[in-house]
Write a protein that holds these residues in place. Sequence first.
Motif, PDB file in Angstrom:
ATOM      1  N   PHE A 131       0.963  -1.074  -0.037  1.00 12.80           N
ATOM      2  CA  PHE A 131       0.012   0.024  -0.112  1.00 12.80           C
ATOM      3  C   PHE A 131       0.812   1.305  -0.070  1.00 12.80           C
ATOM      4  O   PHE A 131       1.805   1.270   0.774  1.00 12.80           O
ATOM      5  N   LYS A 132       0.794   2.100  -0.867  1.00 12.84           N
ATOM      6  CA  LYS A 132       1.417   3.293  -1.457  1.00 12.84           C
ATOM      7  C   LYS A 132       0.956   4.712  -1.064  1.00 12.84           C
ATOM      8  O   LYS A 132      -0.414   4.755  -1.483  1.00 12.84           O
ATOM      9  N   PHE A 133       1.311   5.333  -0.022  1.00 11.66           N
ATOM     10  CA  PHE A 133       1.251   6.945  -0.227  1.00 11.66           C
ATOM     11  C   PHE A 133       2.049   7.878  -1.075  1.00 11.66           C
ATOM     12  O   PHE A 133       3.296   7.421  -1.133  1.00 11.66           O
ATOM     13  N   GLY A 134       1.443   8.910  -1.562  1.00  9.94           N
ATOM     14  CA  GLY A 134       2.439   9.798  -2.299  1.00  9.94           C
ATOM     15  C   GLY A 134       1.875  10.884  -2.115  1.00  9.94           C
ATOM     16  O   GLY A 134       0.600  11.281  -2.222  1.00  9.94           O
ATOM     17  N   ILE A 135       2.682  12.228  -1.604  1.00 14.85           N
ATOM     18  CA  ILE A 135       2.332  13.564  -1.535  1.00 14.85           C
ATOM     19  C   ILE A 135       2.848  14.467  -2.139  1.00 14.85           C
ATOM     20  O   ILE A 135       4.234  14.365  -2.499  1.00 14.85           O
ATOM     21  N   THR A 136       2.212  15.270  -3.033  1.00 16.37           N
ATOM     22  CA  THR A 136       2.713  16.275  -3.699  1.00 16.37           C
ATOM     23  C   THR A 136       2.066  17.733  -3.266  1.00 16.37           C
ATOM     24  O   THR A 136       1.159  17.528  -2.885  1.00 16.37           O
ATOM     25  N   GLY A 137       2.926  18.632  -3.541  1.00 16.68           N
ATOM     26  CA  GLY A 137       2.397  20.050  -2.913  1.00 16.68           C
ATOM     27  C   GLY A 137       1.550  20.614  -3.571  1.00 16.68           C
ATOM     28  O   GLY A 137       0.992  21.824  -2.847  1.00 16.68           O
ATOM     29  N   CYS A 138       1.536  20.549  -4.880  1.00 19.55           N
ATOM     30  CA  CYS A 138       0.498  21.581  -5.548  1.00 19.55           C
ATOM     31  C   CYS A 138       0.054  20.664  -6.803  1.00 19.55           C
ATOM     32  O   CYS A 138       0.455  19.607  -7.196  1.00 19.55           O
ATOM     33  N   GLN A 139      -0.645  21.497  -7.758  1.00 24.72           N
ATOM     34  CA  GLN A 139      -1.037  21.121  -9.065  1.00 24.72           C
ATOM     35  C   GLN A 139       0.223  20.582  -9.924  1.00 24.72           C
ATOM     36  O   GLN A 139      -0.243  19.944 -11.072  1.00 24.72           O
ATOM     37  N   ASN A 140       1.149  21.394  -9.675  1.00 25.92           N
ATOM     38  CA  ASN A 140       2.299  20.517 -10.628  1.00 25.92           C
ATOM     39  C   ASN A 140       2.499  19.218 -10.700  1.00 25.92           C
ATOM     40  O   ASN A 140       3.171  18.563 -11.630  1.00 25.92           O
ATOM     41  N   ASN A 141       2.194  18.593  -9.408  1.00 27.29           N
ATOM     42  CA  ASN A 141       2.111  17.154  -9.320  1.00 27.29           C
ATOM     43  C   ASN A 141       3.446  16.532  -9.672  1.00 27.29           C
ATOM     44  O   ASN A 141       3.435  15.497 -10.222  1.00 27.29           O
ATOM     45  N   CYS A 142       4.400  17.072  -9.034  1.00 30.91           N
ATOM     46  CA  CYS A 142       5.976  16.544  -9.262  1.00 30.91           C
ATOM     47  C   CYS A 142       5.872  15.015  -8.791  1.00 30.91           C
ATOM     48  O   CYS A 142       6.530  14.144  -9.222  1.00 30.91           O
ATOM     49  N   LEU A 143       5.077  14.657  -7.527  1.00 32.90           N
ATOM     50  CA  LEU A 143       5.026  13.162  -7.172  1.00 32.90           C
ATOM     51  C   LEU A 143       3.990  12.332  -7.871  1.00 32.90           C
ATOM     52  O   LEU A 143       3.757  11.413  -7.274  1.00 32.90           O
ATOM     53  N   LYS A 144       3.422  13.085  -8.844  1.00 35.90           N
ATOM     54  CA  LYS A 144       2.376  12.106  -9.446  1.00 35.90           C
ATOM     55  C   LYS A 144       1.428  11.332  -8.528  1.00 35.90           C
ATOM     56  O   LYS A 144       1.402  10.359  -8.365  1.00 35.90           O
TER      57      LYS A 144
END
Length: 287
Positions: A131-144
């Motif tokens: 199970f994976k979590f990913g956090i990105t800071g804004c709509q640029n969505n660097c972390l997809k």
Amino acid sequence: MAVDYATLKKGGFMRQKQKNNFSLRLRVVGGNLTAKQLAAIAEVSEKFGDGYVHLTSRQSVEIPFIKLDDIDEVKAALAKGDVEPGVCGPRVRTITACQGEAVCPSGCIDTYALAKELDDRYFARELPHKFKFGITGCQNNCLKSEENDVGVKGGIQVKWKEDACIGCGVCEKACRSGAVSITDGKVSVDYDKCNFCGRCFKACPTEAWDTVHGYIVSFGGLFGNTINKGEAVIPFIESKEKLLKVCDAAIVFFEQNAKPGERFKFTIDRVGREKFEQVIKETYENG
């Protein structure tokens, strides 16, 4: 004596093609490592590995060519540098994150602080599958973020403050979704078009916006043998307390409904998207 490979894998030691050699996955939160940790990792890779490390696609570090007989000594050496082994197998994995608002001008949330909190809350929790979590800071969505079982994207909910506005029009130009318009000197926001990017607020020279920094959360993302873009259930979650309750609800839903070896997306599909969304909406409304 028989080697318990399952327990070793649970503790981050993955078998290599080479007999009695392991690639050790380390616990890295939000992509951040201190200089002290890096020094310890370098020392261990030189002394016990093959003199190099591998940077994984999920912001972790792996030290290949760790020998079976050296495992205890390796763990002790890493511990001196505040480094812990990571995890593999059917459990919550590394929490990934971009640099967020602490460093990035585009960031809407403190991604690392949130990654640390989620890691403290869920790290290595046993589940029917990974199970994976990913956090990105804004709509640029660097972390997809939508590639993850649960993806968290920072956003800003805005409301125009007429008394502070000078009618310069910068906000209208900054908006990429066509949500902001100016007519007769008055700003209006089409909230059906707004994607919570916060560009209008960030561009404004007079801070003519009331803002709420929050989260856009997607569920059921995959990017492996099967590719699926995670989807949001609640358009915008305005508090961390509600975010954590929603994350809890998603994991419990998976824990209670998934078959062994089944990823979250397929559990949602099999049990029913409507049933899952009902759980999330009720959690949000009662949070």
